[in-house]
Design a protein around this motif. Structure first.
Motif, PDB file in Angstrom:
ATOM      1  N   ALA A   1       0.724  -1.274  -0.044  1.00 18.97           N
ATOM      2  CA  ALA A   1      -0.172   0.076  -0.039  1.00 18.97           C
ATOM      3  C   ALA A   1       0.701   1.379   0.127  1.00 18.97           C
TER       4      ALA A   1
ATOM      5  N   GLU B   1       0.412   3.814  -3.042  1.00 15.72           N
ATOM      6  CA  GLU B   1      -0.922   4.398  -2.992  1.00 15.72           C
ATOM      7  C   GLU B   1      -0.714   5.643  -1.746  1.00 15.72           C
TER       8      GLU B   1
ATOM      9  N   TYR C   1      -1.374   9.469  -2.122  1.00 20.55           N
ATOM     10  CA  TYR C   1      -2.228  10.195  -1.402  1.00 20.55           C
ATOM     11  C   TYR C   1      -1.687  11.504  -0.865  1.00 20.55           C
TER      12      TYR C   1
ATOM     13  N   ASP D   1      -8.906  -2.172   9.871  1.00 23.27           N
ATOM     14  CA  ASP D   1      -9.347  -0.839  10.058  1.00 23.27           C
ATOM     15  C   ASP D   1      -9.476  -0.833  11.347  1.00 23.27           C
TER      16      ASP D   1
ATOM     17  N   THR E   1      -7.143   6.998  -4.660  1.00 20.87           N
ATOM     18  CA  THR E   1      -6.472   5.761  -4.070  1.00 20.87           C
ATOM     19  C   THR E   1      -7.471   5.341  -2.876  1.00 20.87           C
ATOM     20  N   ARG E   2      -7.073   4.278  -2.397  1.00 23.75           N
ATOM     21  CA  ARG E   2      -8.044   3.667  -1.300  1.00 23.75           C
ATOM     22  C   ARG E   2      -8.003   4.669  -0.114  1.00 23.75           C
TER      23      ARG E   2
ATOM     24  N   ASP F   1      -8.836   7.695   1.623  1.00 23.80           N
ATOM     25  CA  ASP F   1      -9.710   8.768   1.589  1.00 23.80           C
ATOM     26  C   ASP F   1     -10.439   9.221   2.778  1.00 23.80           C
TER      27      ASP F   1
ATOM     28  N   ALA G   1      -9.515   2.091   5.107  1.00 26.78           N
ATOM     29  CA  ALA G   1      -8.441   1.609   3.936  1.00 26.78           C
ATOM     30  C   ALA G   1      -8.513   0.033   3.579  1.00 26.78           C
ATOM     31  N   GLY G   2      -9.008  -0.472   4.617  1.00 24.72           N
ATOM     32  CA  GLY G   2      -9.038  -2.041   4.204  1.00 24.72           C
ATOM     33  C   GLY G   2      -7.903  -2.803   4.434  1.00 24.72           C
TER      34      GLY G   2
END
Length: 251
Positions: A40, A43, A47, A90, A147-148, A150, A229-230
């Motif tokens: 990640a 990404e 961000y 998360d 991206t994831r 947010d 974001a998982g």
């Protein structure tokens, strides 16, 4: 009280300092910490680039290396912040004082600029700032990018006398590693804050009749993004417990 950032970091690494860093070592760069898996990392860096005033990226580590460097200051992010948060899928699962047991071979660390960096320059400009951490609110303004990572932008609030707001703007605009100029001044409702007396984090300090609320972007924002974001794993600083670097901040 430690006299230098290096002395503070050693006290922390020796488990002799676990308190917040607000109001400490004015004039030195303070930083937020984010650790994500290498899968990640690209990404997250994207961000940050899309939200530079929210997440001013100072430095990042190589995969699996807990050391990062900023202006010649190399630190071990596992042991040199007073307290951490660890996330799994998360959810916060631990708030340790040492990140070593949670560090993974695929971890990548990011140091992001922090608004505590602004407090010393504001004081030197004649604008009083409390020694405690400022209250933080979750606004209705969103971050940018695709991206994831947010979510909403968190803001810190400092009451400033109306006659010196322009000075506060000028001082902080010159400090992008502390989030730069305010993102909003005045009416909290304009950014979705319905009750200034009940912050999402921290304690409301009160506002005098001659003061206005001034809001700066806050490093809590990426923590809100991480929560959605998982990711299998992530880590951050505990609120108010920052990485204090050697770099001197002037305005």
């Amino acid at each position: 009280m430690p006299a230098t950032p290096a002395e503070l970091r050693q006290l922390i690494a020796d488990a002799r300092w676990t308190s917040a860093t607000a109001g400490m070592l004015d004039g030195h760069q303070q930083a937020n910490l984010v650790v994500v898996p290498s899968s990640a990392a690209a990404e997250f860096a994207e961000y940050c680039r899309a939200n530079t005033s929210v997440c001013p990226l100072l430095s990042s580590s190589a995969v699996g290396d807990p050391h990062l460097t900023y202006y010649g200051c190399t630190v071990d992010v596992r042991t040199m912040l007073p307290r951490y948060r660890v996330w799994q899928h998360d959810r916060i699962v631990d708030e340790p004082y040492d990140l070593t047991p949670w560090w993974r071979d695929d971890s990548v660390a990011f140091a992001l600029g922090c608004s505590h960096t602004l407090d010393g320059p504001l004081r030197r400009a004649g604008i009083p700032v409390a020694a405690s951490a400022p209250p933080v609110y979750v606004s209705n303004v969103g971050t940018r990018g695709s991206t994831r990572f947010d979510g909403p932008v968190a803001v810190s609030m400092r009451p400033v006398r109306a006659d010196v707001v322009d000075i506060a703007i000028d001082v902080t605009a010159a400090l992008p590693t502390g989030h730069g100029a305010p993102m909003h001044i005045g009416d909290p409702a304009a950014i979705g804050i319905t009750d200034l007396t009940t912050p999402d984090y921290g304690v409301f300090p009160g506002i005098e009749a001659d003061q206005v609320p001034v809001f700066w972007n806050c490093g809590v924002t990426p923590q809100l993004a991480l929560a959605a974001a998982g990711l299998e794993y992530a880590a951050t600083h505990y609120p108010g417990h920052m990485l204090v670097l050697d770099a001197v901040v002037t305005s």
